[in-house]
Design a protein around this motif. Sequence first.
Motif, PDB file in Angstrom:
ATOM      1  N   GLU A  38      27.358  36.543  43.671  1.00 30.51           N
ATOM      2  CA  GLU A  38      27.666  37.518  45.020  1.00 30.51           C
ATOM      3  C   GLU A  38      26.433  38.652  44.976  1.00 30.51           C
ATOM      4  O   GLU A  38      25.995  38.911  44.013  1.00 30.51           O
ATOM      5  N   PRO A  39      26.318  39.096  46.280  1.00 27.46           N
ATOM      6  CA  PRO A  39      25.145  39.792  46.194  1.00 27.46           C
ATOM      7  C   PRO A  39      25.352  41.173  45.513  1.00 27.46           C
ATOM      8  O   PRO A  39      24.108  41.631  45.104  1.00 27.46           O
ATOM      9  N   THR A  41      26.576  41.464  42.294  1.00 28.83           N
ATOM     10  CA  THR A  41      25.742  41.129  41.088  1.00 28.83           C
ATOM     11  C   THR A  41      24.440  41.034  40.884  1.00 28.83           C
ATOM     12  O   THR A  41      23.791  41.534  40.105  1.00 28.83           O
ATOM     13  N   TYR A  42      23.803  40.464  41.987  1.00 29.48           N
ATOM     14  CA  TYR A  42      22.256  40.276  42.270  1.00 29.48           C
ATOM     15  C   TYR A  42      21.840  41.571  42.145  1.00 29.48           C
ATOM     16  O   TYR A  42      20.756  41.758  41.489  1.00 29.48           O
ATOM     17  N   ARG A  43      22.236  42.415  43.002  1.00 27.60           N
ATOM     18  CA  ARG A  43      21.701  43.781  43.259  1.00 27.60           C
ATOM     19  C   ARG A  43      21.758  44.568  41.894  1.00 27.60           C
ATOM     20  O   ARG A  43      20.894  45.138  41.516  1.00 27.60           O
ATOM     21  N   GLN A  44      23.034  44.420  41.253  1.00 26.16           N
ATOM     22  CA  GLN A  44      23.191  45.170  39.971  1.00 26.16           C
ATOM     23  C   GLN A  44      22.020  44.497  38.842  1.00 26.16           C
ATOM     24  O   GLN A  44      21.304  45.486  38.298  1.00 26.16           O
ATOM     25  N   PHE A  45      22.049  43.451  38.843  1.00 24.76           N
ATOM     26  CA  PHE A  45      21.106  42.850  37.991  1.00 24.76           C
ATOM     27  C   PHE A  45      19.525  43.275  38.187  1.00 24.76           C
ATOM     28  O   PHE A  45      18.991  43.625  37.397  1.00 24.76           O
ATOM     29  N   THR A  46      19.204  43.032  39.562  1.00 24.89           N
ATOM     30  CA  THR A  46      17.682  43.354  39.881  1.00 24.89           C
ATOM     31  C   THR A  46      17.487  44.866  39.667  1.00 24.89           C
ATOM     32  O   THR A  46      16.668  45.358  38.914  1.00 24.89           O
TER      33      THR A  46
END
Length: 77
Positions: A38-39, A41-46
């Motif tokens: 999900e977006p 998760t991607y934002r937090q990882f990035t």
Amino acid sequence: MAKAASLFRAKPEAAKAVVPAEANAPKRGKHLISGLFEPPTYRQFTTLAAELGLQRQDLLREALNDVFVKHGKPPIA
């Protein structure tokens, strides 16, 4: 009457890029590991990678090694 050459169309021989064999060498023998998330998760990882000054691949390598160790495997990523 000859047709005027288009400024936006490259000749076929000019469009071919010559890529040296060394350019693909780092990828040889490697495989892609990926997943769809999900977006948020991607934002937090990035964001975490940026905060740590790491590339996302390096953070993923660290995470994989942590999973391997957690499950009794050697950290080989």
